[in-house]
Design an enzyme around this catalytic site. Structure first.
Site, short mmCIF file in Angstrom:
data_model
loop_
_atom_site.label_atom_id
_atom_site.label_comp_id
_atom_site.label_asym_id
_atom_site.label_seq_id
_atom_site.Cartn_x
_atom_site.Cartn_y
_atom_site.Cartn_z
N ASP A 127 0.83 -1.21 0.00
CA ASP A 127 0.00 0.00 0.00
C ASP A 127 0.87 1.26 0.00
O ASP A 127 2.00 1.24 0.49
CB ASP A 127 -0.91 -0.04 1.24
N HIS A 129 2.85 3.08 -8.87
CA HIS A 129 2.69 1.64 -9.14
C HIS A 129 3.92 1.10 -9.87
O HIS A 129 4.39 0.00 -9.59
CB HIS A 129 1.43 1.39 -9.98
N LEU A 147 10.93 -20.86 -4.54
CA LEU A 147 9.97 -19.97 -3.87
C LEU A 147 8.70 -19.97 -4.70
O LEU A 147 8.75 -19.99 -5.92
CB LEU A 147 10.54 -18.54 -3.83
#
Ligand code: FPP
Length: 278
Positions: free
Chosen positions: A40, A57, A151
């Site tokens: 955020d 972004h 991962l």
């Protein structure tokens, strides 16, 4: 299993200082197996710099790369990123389409690096709501990386925790209707197995950037016993040093899962209990 190659997601050699720090993180306590992040503050980060939200972004993608790389290097097995919520569809259309294009562009750019570094991409959410080009690129990278084991990077896209739970309820109800499930046998494990995260262990650590103390319809069921870490830092500034701080904080937590720590209980007789409560 593939050999562990040096990770090169950022195309930068890992500094000696960072290697030392990672050793410290690994040796100072239990490493979270699964880290989930509410990324955020991209918009506020851009605004502070006098720029449009999309600029934030775009900068956030750099953080995604750095955090993914450092999690893989540390040996964290699952990283789930809240990249686009169901509610985010209600943002101005220019921002939504900018985010979708950024996603396609990032997937295109990162596919090869994910593959070389043995990272598997998966995704949860209402993926059929994404533009076709996004769906196609996502499926392409998921397919490309499906056998990777170092991962698992899970992107929550067009995701909401309530949607996930509603979908699970619908599936379990159908099983009950078909006589395959006895309602009395529905328990935690069964519900978990019908969620979009069925194959992923619940997060050990949930990080939220930008200082907001809320879950925002993220993994509502799965976060029941996750340790929460909130930082004031905006997502585009959240890089590996901040991640290490979050893990150090996690390692100091006493996870009791609603129980009492071993050795801390004293046997109390019924008469003593009655004395205390009366
Ligand atoms: C929240 O900041 C961030 C988002 C809604 C999008 C997150 C997307 C990225 C980091 C880029 C794409 C991701 C991938 C995985 C390639 P906000 O816009 O709510 O910021 P604000 O709270 O300051 O307005």
């Amino acid at each position: 299993m593939k050999a562990l190659e040096p990770l090169t997601l950022t195309d930068k050699a890992q500094s000696d200082e960072d290697k030392v720090l990672q050793e410290k993180v690994k040796s100072s306590g239990t490493l979270p197996q699964h880290i989930a992040i509410i990324m955020d503050g991209n918009g506020r980060w851009a605004k502070d710099k006098g720029n449009v939200r999309l600029f934030g972004h775009k900068a956030g993608v750099e953080s995604v790369r750095d955090i993914t790389e450092s999690c893989a290097q540390l040996g964290v097995k699952h990283l789930t990123l809240y990249a686009f919520s169901t509610e985010n569809w209600d943002r101005p259309s220019a921002e939504v389409s900018g985010l979708m294009n950024l996603l396609v562009h990032s997937l295109q750019n990162e596919a090869d690096r994910l593959q070389r570094n043995n990272i598997r991409l998966v995704s949860i959410g209402q993926l059929d709501r994404l533009p076709k080009k996004c769906q196609n690129k996502l499926q392409e990278v998921i397919e490309l990386t499906k056998n990777n084991t170092r991962l698992e990077l899970c992107l929550a896209l067009s995701y909401s925790g309530r949607w996930d739970i509603i979908e699970a309820i619908k599936k379990v109800s159908k099983e009950v209707q078909n006589g395959n499930v006895n309602p009395d046998e529905i328990d935690d494990n069964m519900v978990s197995s019908y969620l979009s995260t069925a194959d992923i262990p619940d997060p050990d650590l949930i990080i939220r950037t930008s200082g907001e103390y809320r879950i925002s319809n993220f993994l509502l069921w799965q976060l029941a016993y996750s340790e929460l870490y909130v930082t004031q830092t905006f997502w585009p500034d959240f890089r590996r040093d901040e991640l290490y701080k979050a893990i150090f904080s996690y390692q100091k937590r006493d996870r009791r899962y609603g129980k009492v720590k071993n050795g801390y209980t004293k046997r109390l007789s019924a008469s003593v209990i009655n004395k205390i409560i009366s």
